[in-house]
Scaffold this motif. Structure first.
Motif, PDB file in Angstrom:
ATOM      1  N   GLU A 213       0.804  -1.270  -0.212  1.00 45.77           N
ATOM      2  CA  GLU A 213       0.020   0.100   0.009  1.00 45.77           C
ATOM      3  C   GLU A 213       0.719   1.495  -0.094  1.00 45.77           C
ATOM      4  O   GLU A 213       0.557   2.286  -0.696  1.00 45.77           O
ATOM      5  CB  GLU A 213      -0.951  -0.036   1.309  1.00 45.77           C
ATOM      6  N   ARG A 234      -1.972   6.033   7.844  1.00 43.82           N
ATOM      7  CA  ARG A 234      -3.160   5.763   8.163  1.00 43.82           C
ATOM      8  C   ARG A 234      -4.024   5.327   6.959  1.00 43.82           C
ATOM      9  O   ARG A 234      -4.769   4.070   7.144  1.00 43.82           O
ATOM     10  CB  ARG A 234      -3.823   7.053   8.734  1.00 43.82           C
ATOM     11  N   TYR A 235      -3.716   5.686   5.813  1.00 44.83           N
ATOM     12  CA  TYR A 235      -4.553   5.291   4.708  1.00 44.83           C
ATOM     13  C   TYR A 235      -3.903   3.895   4.366  1.00 44.83           C
ATOM     14  O   TYR A 235      -4.794   2.943   4.034  1.00 44.83           O
ATOM     15  CB  TYR A 235      -4.138   6.374   3.533  1.00 44.83           C
ATOM     16  N   ARG A 238      -5.363   1.443   6.963  1.00 43.64           N
ATOM     17  CA  ARG A 238      -6.821   1.117   6.499  1.00 43.64           C
ATOM     18  C   ARG A 238      -7.117   0.353   5.381  1.00 43.64           C
ATOM     19  O   ARG A 238      -7.871  -0.573   5.433  1.00 43.64           O
ATOM     20  CB  ARG A 238      -7.565   2.555   6.318  1.00 43.64           C
ATOM     21  N   ASN A 239      -6.371   0.489   4.271  1.00 47.64           N
ATOM     22  CA  ASN A 239      -6.895  -0.430   3.145  1.00 47.64           C
ATOM     23  C   ASN A 239      -6.269  -1.528   3.175  1.00 47.64           C
ATOM     24  O   ASN A 239      -6.610  -2.556   2.423  1.00 47.64           O
ATOM     25  CB  ASN A 239      -5.935   0.668   1.858  1.00 47.64           C
ATOM     26  N   LEU A 242      -8.199  -4.283   4.978  1.00 46.23           N
ATOM     27  CA  LEU A 242      -9.514  -4.711   4.193  1.00 46.23           C
ATOM     28  C   LEU A 242      -9.357  -6.159   3.865  1.00 46.23           C
ATOM     29  O   LEU A 242      -9.948  -7.232   4.332  1.00 46.23           O
ATOM     30  CB  LEU A 242      -9.779  -4.209   2.892  1.00 46.23           C
ATOM     31  N   ASP A 313     -15.700  -1.462   2.512  1.00 51.43           N
ATOM     32  CA  ASP A 313     -14.926  -1.194   1.217  1.00 51.43           C
ATOM     33  C   ASP A 313     -16.029  -0.666   0.230  1.00 51.43           C
ATOM     34  O   ASP A 313     -16.505  -1.371  -0.411  1.00 51.43           O
ATOM     35  CB  ASP A 313     -14.380  -2.304   0.637  1.00 51.43           C
TER      36      ASP A 313
ATOM     37  N   ASN B 101      -6.918   8.150  -3.216  1.00 53.30           N
ATOM     38  CA  ASN B 101      -7.201   6.828  -2.322  1.00 53.30           C
ATOM     39  C   ASN B 101      -8.529   6.415  -2.615  1.00 53.30           C
ATOM     40  O   ASN B 101      -9.474   6.919  -2.508  1.00 53.30           O
ATOM     41  CB  ASN B 101      -6.918   7.374  -0.863  1.00 53.30           C
ATOM     42  N   THR B 103     -10.488   4.233  -1.008  1.00 50.01           N
ATOM     43  CA  THR B 103     -11.655   3.965  -0.121  1.00 50.01           C
ATOM     44  C   THR B 103     -11.890   5.343   0.460  1.00 50.01           C
ATOM     45  O   THR B 103     -12.560   5.193   1.555  1.00 50.01           O
ATOM     46  CB  THR B 103     -10.909   2.860   0.750  1.00 50.01           C
ATOM     47  N   ARG B 104     -11.375   6.375   0.050  1.00 52.91           N
ATOM     48  CA  ARG B 104     -11.915   7.669   0.726  1.00 52.91           C
ATOM     49  C   ARG B 104     -12.636   8.595  -0.325  1.00 52.91           C
ATOM     50  O   ARG B 104     -12.242   8.633  -1.427  1.00 52.91           O
ATOM     51  CB  ARG B 104     -10.576   8.553   1.011  1.00 52.91           C
TER      52      ARG B 104
END
Lengths: 325, 333, 331
Positions: A213, A234-235, A238-239, A242, A313, B101, B103-104
């Motif tokens: 990621e 953080r992103y 989070r991804n 999943l 998601d 991104n 998912t945002r």
């Protein structure tokens, strides 16, 4: 909709295979059952055979048996165990608390710790050099071996924990302190062996996912716009979580089946051990009932993942409504 | 001069040694100028453009200076650069369509980004929406996820986000490459609009496509093998190119206005030299039909005519010979 | 490229499905794998391929992880091939039971039989490897075929194959194994390997399908199509080579997971009837109370060998990943 059809087909196929187990097995279950008793008189044998056939429901045509099985499934009735001569559902109900108490904490704890540590390893070289080899060793260790190793070191050598069983057989099963303490004492080693292997898997998986990621286009873009490391991480976290989450749901679905190898090594009285007993005793109705549990557990878990994914998601929402992402 | 680049060197570290992707380049860009940066793939143009904003792990600032609005730009120091990014220098990346991104929601992502830069999202929200409309997107894209938009829409959203804080220098890396001709034109016009409205001061458009530059750029800088080949106003480059490489680039265009891909560039025989160990002298020598003995020395990048710089011995020689082609061109006007 | 070890892996023995789409396996970064050097330029395809091969060797020989992993693996392969020949004693030859490890018996002798554990382990490596290889080949071939077909053709075939994949994922591997083993009382190593392969392919199919989709969308495939070539030839000549490195990584992981699944089967006595694998050793050790009797050398060294074999495969995988994927090299 497509998903629902998939699940129905899978459920149908799995249940049919499950129904087929005693029928596919070599030998007649009734004969196997009767061979346990020492019956001398032939008339007695024939009479017994008739009653047993009736109670097993095998005295009717095959299609009728099949329908009866579905009826049983719907009524949560899987017949009687040969070996224990008790209703299958009853036996299963006794084993379930052990399995759940063993696997749910082991899986959840290893999941949370593994994700944390894996994500940390992904961004710190020093930590990575420690986590990667340890994680791989835990993940690569066969359950049986790790369990035997733990049992040997902590039970046989150091005598800190008992090497087998779910509680002290001298203490009655129930809500007494002495029983709970004894059960906890017996729980530690099987728990550890499941926890360590799972932990290895989660942490390595998370590490690789986070590294992936952090290399993605959106992470690069954020960095080139001067976003803080915190935001990028953080992103990425989070991804990366999943796919891990779908793994977690599956692992929890499998919980219903217990962890056969670990439970066998420690003779821990959960469902996994029960499966093993059922196999060795050729107790096919019991086996059938347990597998029905597993099938339902796995399908439910998969279903929950699918639902959860739609919530978590956003990408899946689109494909659900038919457009192409 | 809002951007001044002096003898800039950016090298790539690889296991086989350093690749001198940008090897001593000097140029400047004026306020309100859109400068095209052209060349074959692997000539260092992308490294140069990206390097002005973000030096990735394997890139190294190996020498030279960059000044932005009279201040030094510390491109080698990623920490120090953070403060400049988005506010003073910004980029529309080559991968603009996948830069968000997944998912945002776009608005949420922008808010997160701005917050981490210490900017109050609510204060710029109105302006954000206005610019989103300006590039032809509905306002509600802010409440949508990137995958709900088409590739072109995502790219435009990225353009708006990159320029939201009115940077002095904007790098557009291959912004038109993956688009069809009419969309290319639209994107080019947006870049001009951004400039006209003062959203950005100087713009660098990196592309291998000279035809789009002919439409939007004020000036064009041609790079070859990590070095500058030629820089001049767009009309001059298109009509009177002096460097043989520029001439061949233009000749390989079927017709200005039509898009060409990398493939026709094979029309220039040979390949660019390896930048691991670049040859001495003029780097185009091997492929140049006009190469002569002088070319084993490195040609200086000099201003032959006002606003027209070139690094070529032949052009230099002809400029010094009275009655040479320069004069002929003059007469032709 | 980020091929990951599936998080659930062999944990899911009860249902058997190593099902959770292995984290990240489906996420493509093949785009980078083809990038080769930094200054690719145009160039003749053949020359480029040659250069890439050279480059692969160049990076492969300098990758510590790959060298260590492959080195350990090479030793085990040697043992697997020549193990029974270099074993000091016959597997069934008896000595005084329960001898501690010594120079005569490196891993001691078991009890109550008195067989040489070291000789048994050397033989066991071969059986475990056989099953691992068979499982990997079968799961790999089925998974690739299904994944390619689904990803390439799309449409109803895709729907159908996805349905099949999902059904197989939910079918409990162990149920089938038990049913089959009751029938097939005389099971061979081939049987176990094929079984593991035939039930273990779904996650490969899923990942390959996703990869094929992304590759299909890329330019060179369009070019090939424009030139009027048949679908099968495009798959074989264009897509497959682009996925070659990826497929290789998948095989390495399948190899590891097949061996682990086999250990579990063998440990429960569901393994081949006439073999002597590492899992069988642990099964016998457990059945004959090696734990309680303190005969630790019967189960610890063989299990450690198995762990080392799998770890080495994982490390090889990480190393290969770094070699194939330039992005990861500099880390």
């Amino acid at each position: 909709m497509k998903k629902v059809v998939t699940y129905l087909v899978a459920f149908f196929v799995a249940t049919t295979v499950d129904w087929g187990i005693p029928h596919l097995m070599p030998g007649n279950p009734v004969e196997i059952y009767l061979s346990r008793f020492n019956i001398s008189s032939n008339t007695q044998y024939v009479a017994l055979q008739k009653t047993i056939s009736e109670s097993f429901g095998v005295n009717v045509p095959l299609w009728q048996q099949y329908l009866d099985f579905w009826k049983g499934v719907l009524h949560w009735n899987f017949g009687i165990s040969f070996y224990e001569t008790a209703p299958v559902t009853h036996i299963i109900a006794q084993a379930i608390p052990y399995t759940l108490a063993l696997l749910v904490p082991a899986i959840l704890l290893s999941y949370f710790l593994g994700n944390r540590i894996g994500a940390m390893a992904a961004r710190r070289k020093v930590l990575d050099n420690v986590v990667l080899p340890i994680g791989y060793v835990f993940q690569a260790a066969p359950y049986a071996w790790l369990a035997l190793l733990l049992a040997y070191v902590f039970a046989v050598r150091l005598r800190w924990f008992p090497p087998s069983l779910g509680s002290n057989p001298g203490i009655a099963v129930g809500w007494s302190w002495s029983f709970i303490l004894s059960a906890l004492h017996h729980w530690v080693l099987p728990f550890l062996s499941v926890f360590l292997v799972s932990f290895g898997g989660w942490s390595i998986g998370m590490r690789n996912l986070v590294i992936y990621e952090l290399e993605t286009d959106y992470a690069r873009y954020l960095r080139s716009l001067g976003a803080s490391q915190r935001l990028v991480r953080r992103y990425a976290y989070r991804n990366a979580v999943l796919p891990q989450l779908s793994g977690l749901a599956l692992a929890l679905g499998v919980v219903v089946g217990g962890n056969i190898v670990t439970e066998v090594v420690f003779q821990y009285p959960g469902l996994g051990h029960l499966i093993f007993l059922a196999i060795t005793n050729e107790d096919y109705f019991l086996l059938q009932g347990i597998f029905m549990f597993i099938i339902i557990g796995v399908l439910l878990a998969n279903f929950v993942i699918d639902i959860a994914y739609v919530v978590i998601d956003p990408r899946t929402r689109l494909s659900m409504t038919g457009a192409t992402a | 001069m809002s951007v001044r680049v002096e003898d800039l060197k950016i090298y790539y570290t690889t296991l086989r040694g350093e690749v001198k992707a940008v090897d001593g380049v000097t140029f400047s860009i004026g306020d309100g100028e859109i400068m095209g940066l052209a060349g074959e793939s692997g000539c260092g143009k992308s490294t140069l453009g990206n390097g002005l904003v973000f030096l990735e792990g394997r890139m190294r600032h190996a020498g030279g200076h960059v000044q932005l609005d009279g201040q030094p730009l510390p491109i080698g120091d990623s920490r120090a650069m953070e403060a400049f990014r988005l506010r003073q220098v910004s980029i529309i990346p080559q991968y603009a369509m996948s830069a968000l991104n997944p998912t945002r929601k776009i608005g949420r992502m922008t808010a997160d980004l701005l917050k981490s830069r210490g900017v109050d999202y609510r204060k710029v929200l109105e302006e954000f929406k206005r610019r989103v409309r300006l590039v032809g997107l509905p306002e509600d894209v802010l409440d949508r996820y990137p995958f709900e938009l088409s590739g072109g829409m995502r790219q435009r959203a990225t353009m708006v986000i990159s320029t939201l804080l009115n940077p002095s220098l904007l790098i557009g890396d291959e912004v038109t490459s993956a688009l069809d001709v009419s969309t290319q034109r639209a994107v080019g016009e947006m870049l001009m609009e951004f400039r006209d409205r003062g959203y950005v001061k100087s713009t660098v458009v990196i592309t291998h496509d000279l035809s789009i530059l002919a439409q939007i750029a004020d000036s064009i800088l041609v790079m070859y093998a990590g070095k500058l080949a030629e820089k001049a106003g767009t009309a001059t480059i298109v009509n009177n190119p002096l460097h043989p490489y520029t001439q061949q680039l233009l000749a390989s265009l079927p017709e200005v206005g039509l898009r060409y891909d990398e493939a026709p560039l094979l029309g220039i025989p040979g390949r660019p030299p390896s930048l691991l160990d670049p040859p001495k002298g003029c780097r185009f020598r091997e492929r140049c039909p006009f190469a002569f003995d002088k070319c084993v020395e490195e040609p200086p990048f000099v201003e032959l005519r006002p606003g027209h710089e070139v690094a070529c011995w032949k052009a230099l020689q002809e400029a010094q010979v009275p009655g040479g082609p320069m004069v002929a061109q003059e007469a032709a006007r | 490229m980020s091929v990951n070890i599936e998080p659930s892996g062999h944990k899911s023995l009860a249902t058997g499905s190593p099902a959770a789409s292995p984290a990240g396996l489906g996420q493509p970064s093949l785009a980078e794998a083809g990038a080769g050097g930094t200054v690719a330029g145009g160039g003749v395809a053949a020359a480029f391929a040659g250069r890439r091969r050279w480059e692969f060797m160049h990076f492969a020989l300098r990758n510590k992880k790959l060298m260590i992993g492959a080195g350990i693996e090479a030793v085990f392969v040697f043992v697997a091939i020549f193990g029974p020949l270099i074993a000091p004693y016959g597997v069934t030859k008896t000595f005084p039971p329960g001898l501690h490890p010594s120079l005569h018996h490196l891993f001691g002798t078991n009890a109550p039989f008195g067989q040489d554990v070291f000789s048994q382990a050397l033989t066991g490596v071969r059986d475990s490897y056989m099953v691992g290889a068979l499982g990997a080949v079968f799961a790999g071939v089925v998974g690739l075929a299904v994944g390619f077909a689904a990803g390439w053709r799309g449409g109803w075939l895709d729907e159908l194959l996805q349905l099949l994949t999902n059904v197989v994922i939910t079918l409990p591997q162990l149920v089938l194994m038990i049913v089959l083993s009751a029938y097939q009382t005389n099971r061979s190593t081939l049987f176990e390997g094929v079984f593991i392969g035939v039930t273990g392919w779904p996650w490969v199919a899923r990942a390959v399908r996703a990869q094929t989709f992304t590759l299909k969308a890329r330019d060179f495939v369009d070019l090939a199509k424009l030139s009027g070539r048949r679908a099968s030839s495009i798959v074989v000549k264009d897509i497959a080579p682009n996925m070659a490195s990826y497929i290789f990584l998948v095989f390495v992981l399948l190899f590891a997971s097949s061996m682990l699944v086999a250990v579990n089967f063998d440990f429960l006595g569901l393994g081949p009837s006439n073999s002597y694998s590492i899992g069988d050793m642990m099964n016998y050790a457990s059945q004959w109370s090696a734990l309680q009797l303190g005969v630790w050398w019967w189960f610890i060294p063989p299990g450690a060998a198995m762990t080392l074999m799998v770890v080495a495969l994982y490390i090889t995988n990480v190393g290969l990943d770094e070699v194939f994927n330039p992005k990861l090299r500099q880390q």
